[in-house]
Design a protein around this motif. Structure first.
Motif, mmCIF file in Angstrom:
data_model
loop_
_atom_site.group_PDB
_atom_site.id
_atom_site.type_symbol
_atom_site.label_atom_id
_atom_site.label_comp_id
_atom_site.label_asym_id
_atom_site.label_seq_id
_atom_site.Cartn_x
_atom_site.Cartn_y
_atom_site.Cartn_z
ATOM 1 N N LYS A 1 0.824 -1.203 0.000
ATOM 2 C CA LYS A 1 0.000 0.000 0.000
ATOM 3 C C LYS A 1 0.861 1.257 0.000
ATOM 4 N N SER B 1 1.951 1.688 -3.674
ATOM 5 C CA SER B 1 0.895 2.105 -4.595
ATOM 6 C C SER B 1 0.433 3.526 -4.323
ATOM 7 N N ALA B 2 0.526 3.969 -3.082
ATOM 8 C CA ALA B 2 0.075 5.322 -2.752
ATOM 9 C C ALA B 2 1.154 6.369 -2.982
ATOM 10 N N TYR C 1 -0.498 8.154 -5.937
ATOM 11 C CA TYR C 1 -0.461 7.496 -7.234
ATOM 12 C C TYR C 1 -1.768 6.781 -7.553
ATOM 13 N N ASP C 2 -2.485 6.353 -6.535
ATOM 14 C CA ASP C 2 -3.698 5.578 -6.772
ATOM 15 C C ASP C 2 -4.964 6.428 -6.685
ATOM 16 N N SER C 3 -4.821 7.754 -6.766
ATOM 17 C CA SER C 3 -5.985 8.633 -6.743
ATOM 18 C C SER C 3 -5.706 9.867 -7.587
#
Length: 350
Positions: free
Chosen positions: A222, A225-226, A272-274
């Motif tokens: 996590k 990815s964030a 990165y994931d939003s």
């Protein structure tokens, strides 16, 4: 010439030694009580004014254990002894990788006994002689439980003297007592794998950093990815500029230097994931390699609070459980090594 980097095999060995020191949490200059005690015992046993437990990577020497005499420099040697009076009270706990005699011990893989440095043209011009007035030296390779040489346990004197067989064998036996410390660190590394399985399944980012420069030791999926994937052991604030910009590393500095948990609340960053700004609470907890050791790093848990007045109860409970389990492992003598993810470097957005 640096005895540790004069050939390709030597450079490879130096790199492997650095990685091993990083895994064991020994790749820094912080003093540690266990190693200071060994240095003190070595000085007492050999009746030497200077003793060190010296770990050597591919760039520098780190004296995590050290004994130096108290009193004025005039008390250390007499004119008729052939030695020189030097003040050792402000001796640093680190030195360049090619400084002194310890690199030669590591390179040759065997004990080095110099009764009088001036009798050896190869060593007579060593800066250790000019800087500290060292005239005699006895260094023993410091091997871990895998057989790798990590550095030395050494003693030195400011006057010529004979290192007889009893002293040489005693230093070897004293050095071998540190094997239990390395075995403990490796044993606890295995236990950490179970803990990292919990970290890997966490619903929010977790990272573990080492030292005041916050070298990245571990990051769960996590976290990557964030906030982006970065190489293991890279300096966090340089490879994660987005977190630096919102003050995360400032909170980590506070945790590392004060020994108290620090919180950064409602920090906004585009992950990165939003595609929109997200609000996070960052909880930074200092960790130690063992109860008696200095703080070795910081465990940081990031909880996404976007659209919430406070972190959800499930997130808070999980974060508390992570902290508790980590601290429980640390109370048993947590080693510094944190096997973590290695990936290609990635920049930040926003």
């Amino acid at each position: 010439m640096d005895p540790l980097s004069s050939s390709d095999p030597a450079r490879l060995a130096s790199e492997q030694r650095r990685l091993r020191l990083q895994v064991l949490g020994l790749n820094t200059v912080e003093a540690e009580a266990t190693f200071d005690r060994i240095a003190r015992l070595a000085a007492s046993f050999t009746q030497s004014p200077l003793a060190m437990v010296n770990f050597i990577n591919d760039e520098r020497q780190m004296f995590r254990g050290m004994y130096v005499p108290s009193g004025s420099p005039d008390d250390k040697v007499s004119p008729e002894s052939g030695g020189i009076a030097f003040d050792l009270s402000n001796l640093s706990r680190e030195a360049p990788g090619d400084y002194g005699f310890c690199p030669h011990v590591v390179a040759q893989g065997s004990q080095l006994a110099l009764d009088d440095v001036f009798d050896y043209p190869r060593f007579k011009g060593n800066p250790l002689v000019n800087d500290l007035g060292v005239r005699s030296y006895l260094g023993t390779p410091l091997r871990d439980n895998t057989g790798m040489i990590l550095g030395t346990v050494c003693v030195a004197d400011m006057k010529p003297r004979t290192w007889d067989r009893g002293l040489r064998e005693g230093m070897q036996e004293l050095t071998e007592t540190l094997l239990s410390d390395f075995k403990l660190r490796d044993s606890l590394l295995a236990q950490q794998q179970e803990l990292f399985a919990v970290f890997d399944g966490a619903p929010f980012p977790i990272m573990l950093t080492e030292g005041p420069d916050h070298l990245l030791r571990y990051a769960n999926g996590k976290q990557g990815s964030a906030f982006g994937l970065v190489p293991q052991f890279s300096p966090g604030r340089h490879v994660l500029p987005g977190l630096e910009a919102i003050g995360v590393f400032g909170a980590m500095d506070d945790a590392f230097h004060t020994g108290q948990a620090a919180t950064l609340a409602r920090a906004s960053i585009q992950t990165y994931d939003s595609h929109t700004l997200q609000d996070f609470n960052f909880l930074c907890t200092p960790v130690r390699t063992s109860p008696a050791a200095p703080i070795s790093g910081v465990l940081t848990v990031a909880m996404n609070t976007t659209g919430q007045d406070f972190a959800g109860s499930e997130q808070r409970a999980f974060a508390a459980n992570v902290q508790e389990r980590f601290e429980r492992l640390g109370a048993g003598g947590l080693p510094g090594g944190m096997p973590g993810q290695r990936a290609e470097s990635a920049g930040y957005r926003g």
